[in-house]
Design a protein around this motif. Structure first.
Motif, PDB file in Angstrom:
ATOM      1  N   ALA A 469     -34.689 -39.224  79.186  1.00 59.99           N
ATOM      2  CA  ALA A 469     -33.385 -39.902  79.193  1.00 59.99           C
ATOM      3  C   ALA A 469     -33.046 -40.291  80.626  1.00 59.99           C
ATOM      4  N   PRO A 470     -33.791 -41.235  81.192  1.00 57.69           N
ATOM      5  CA  PRO A 470     -33.528 -41.630  82.580  1.00 57.69           C
ATOM      6  C   PRO A 470     -32.109 -42.139  82.737  1.00 57.69           C
ATOM      7  N   LYS A 471     -31.537 -41.813  83.871  1.00 61.19           N
ATOM      8  CA  LYS A 471     -30.150 -42.194  84.112  1.00 61.19           C
ATOM      9  C   LYS A 471     -30.047 -43.698  84.342  1.00 61.19           C
ATOM     10  N   GLY A 472     -29.155 -44.309  83.586  1.00 59.78           N
ATOM     11  CA  GLY A 472     -28.919 -45.741  83.754  1.00 59.78           C
ATOM     12  C   GLY A 472     -27.617 -45.974  84.483  1.00 59.78           C
ATOM     13  N   PRO A 473     -27.245 -47.241  84.696  1.00 59.84           N
ATOM     14  CA  PRO A 473     -25.977 -47.530  85.368  1.00 59.84           C
ATOM     15  C   PRO A 473     -24.791 -47.123  84.506  1.00 59.84           C
ATOM     16  N   ARG A 474     -23.730 -46.688  85.155  1.00 61.44           N
ATOM     17  CA  ARG A 474     -22.523 -46.282  84.439  1.00 61.44           C
ATOM     18  C   ARG A 474     -21.848 -47.516  83.859  1.00 61.44           C
ATOM     19  N   THR A 475     -21.526 -47.443  82.574  1.00 60.23           N
ATOM     20  CA  THR A 475     -20.948 -48.590  81.880  1.00 60.23           C
ATOM     21  C   THR A 475     -19.448 -48.628  82.059  1.00 60.23           C
TER      22      THR A 475
END
Length: 496
Positions: A469-475
């Motif tokens: 679950a790689p960290k993505g940009p905060r929505t």
């Protein structure tokens, strides 16, 4: 809201269940966590843990003290780190876990956590009933019988229900003042126990191997802080967001570490001259036999009180966890259901099972693995600055933001299952050499022999989740439920 505020008063029933605590109802300070975890660990169950280090792992007293220091302070520092989620989200640990695993995916970790709590309560209740039986014999000369066993169990359970049923505010108040009283009484008892130590055998005991030290640290950590890791947020959820995370972690580590270091070290000292304590089916009676006869009454009162301090915390968390599972009852009723199960478990241990600490050790060994897997995943998720949506936490429908894929957050659930499998591969749970409940194929390797399956579960869960679950940009729709600057500060505190 008025009802919620009224229930926050000492002596009144807490009406709040698992729903997040709003900011305007937050109160308290980090020092409350010191008293919470001190209370959870002043019971004399720490003595048999220390005795095991010497009798079964071959450590000398200096190694045992080092093991107690690292295992207890370290594991409860971890509890403190996990408690930060409660401060941010204002909800119990397993309720917050819905955001990580999904509304359905969270069922597995929650069920395991609930079983863990019920198991701890049963062990504590059984030990307390032993103390009451011994006290009745000492004062009135009454011999143990089945009816008296049931009565003693009911007395202890009634005391637990009174405190846990009232809830958070009463628990916080009792943690401080009752712990001081029973803690001082324990110090008196400890003074007399030290006098019975065979110092010649203590000083002449050879050192054990490094592997035994490492295994001992794992044993103490699994038997103390890891068992509470999934409950820390339950008590931190009422704290204001402004409470510094570093203080909360420090208070947790020292609150539990101080009594555990004393008790585990003393158990090691006592066992250096006599291994009876490590093998006793009734640890209360074994310790009582080491004291002058006139000390029996103060000792038994201290034992009962210390066990009660631990048990009411475990029962409170178990009630919250039961509600998180989906049992739709008010929190006080959930506590009532829990104490009924506790009573039945006590009946089994005292009237049916022939061995007390065999099932205890087996229970700890097996449940430590899935709990540890959960810990590794939640640590990574929290370290990424997780913020919680209060409405989504309580919405278990398909429209919930935490519904994910059919109710499961697949990266977290898959990581949890994988971590459990890896941990169990290196785990053996047995009551004796001839009574093996479970043995993984690598249980007799170095890692398995030293009881580090739970540590592998933490590492595997953390790594698998971080990669899966790689960290993505905060929505943009992420809820801004943290105070300004909280996200940055919290990430620093978790990783520190």
């Amino acid at each position: 809201m008025n009802d919620s505020k009224a229930s926050a008063q000492v002596g009144t029933v807490e009406t709040r269940g698992i729903e997040p605590v709003p900011d305007n109802e937050r109160h308290g300070h980090a020092g409350q966590m010191f008293w919470t975890w001190f209370a959870a660990n002043i019971s004399l169950l720490g003595l048999p843990l220390g005795a095991t280090l010497v009798a079964f792992r071959g450590l000398n007293i200096w190694q045992a003290m080092l093991v107690a220091l690292i295992g207890s302070f370290g594991s409860f520092a971890l509890v403190g780190v996990l408690s930060l989620a409660g401060k941010r989200g204002g909800a119990p640990a397993l309720t917050l876990s819905r955001a990580v695993f999904g509304q359905r995916g969270n069922t597995g970790p929650t069920l395991i956590s609930w079983l863990s709590r019920v198991g701890w309560e049963t062990i504590t209740t059984t030990t307390a009933a032993f103390a009451l039986l011994a006290l009745l014999k000492q004062v009135f000369g009454v011999e143990r019988n089945d009816v008296l066993v049931v009565v003693c169990l009911l007395v202890f359970i009634a005391c637990t229900l009174l405190i846990s049923g009232l809830g958070h505010a009463t628990i916080m108040w009792i943690n401080k003042w009752a712990t001081v009283a029973f803690g001082l009484l324990n110090l008196v008892v400890i003074g007399f126990l030290v006098d019975s130590v065979d110092w010649d055998k203590v000083t002449s005991a050879p050192a054990g191997p490094l592997s035994a030290v490492i295994g001992g640290i794992g044993f103490i950590a699994a038997g103390t802080g890891i068992g509470w890791a999934n409950a820390g947020a339950d008590y931190a959820r009422y704290l204001p967001r402004s409470v510094p995370g570093s203080r909360l972690v420090t208070a947790s580590a020292f609150g539990a570490g101080i009594p555990l270091l004393v008790l585990v070290s003393l158990g090691s000292l006592l066992s250096a001259g006599d291994s009876t304590l490590a093998t006793a089916s009734d640890p209360v009676a074994a310790i009582n036999g080491m004291l002058p006869s006139w000390m029996a009454i103060p000792y038994l009162i201290a034992a009962f009180g210390g066990l009660l301090m631990s048990n009411h915390l475990s029962t409170y968390s178990a009630g919250l966890t039961m509600i998180t599972l989906g049992v739709r009852v008010p929190r006080p009723l959930a506590v009532g259901i829990d104490v009924l199960l506790m009573f039945l478990g006590g009946i089994y241990f005292m009237l049916i099972a022939g061995d007390f600490y065999g099932p205890f050790s087996t229970f700890l060994t097996l449940l430590a693995v899935p709990i540890s897997a959960w810990v590794g995943i939640v640590l990574v998720d929290s370290g990424r600055g997780r913020r919680y949506d209060p409405e989504a936490l309580m919405d278990r429908g398909r429209g919930s933001r935490y519904w994910y894929t059919a109710g499961f957050r697949l990266p977290a659930v898959a990581a949890w299952v994988l971590a459990i499998v890896v941990g169990l591969l290196f785990t053996e749970a047995s009551t004796s050499a001839d009574d093996v409940w479970f043995a993984g194929p690598f249980a007799h390797t170095w890692l398995g022999t030293n009881g580090l399956g739970w540590a592998l579960a933490i590492a595997t869960g953390a790594l698998a989740y971080a990669l899966g679950a790689p960290k993505g940009p905060r929505t943009p729709e992420d809820p801004a439920d943290d105070e300004p600057g909280e996200r940055t500060a919290s990430r620093h505190e978790v990783l520190r």
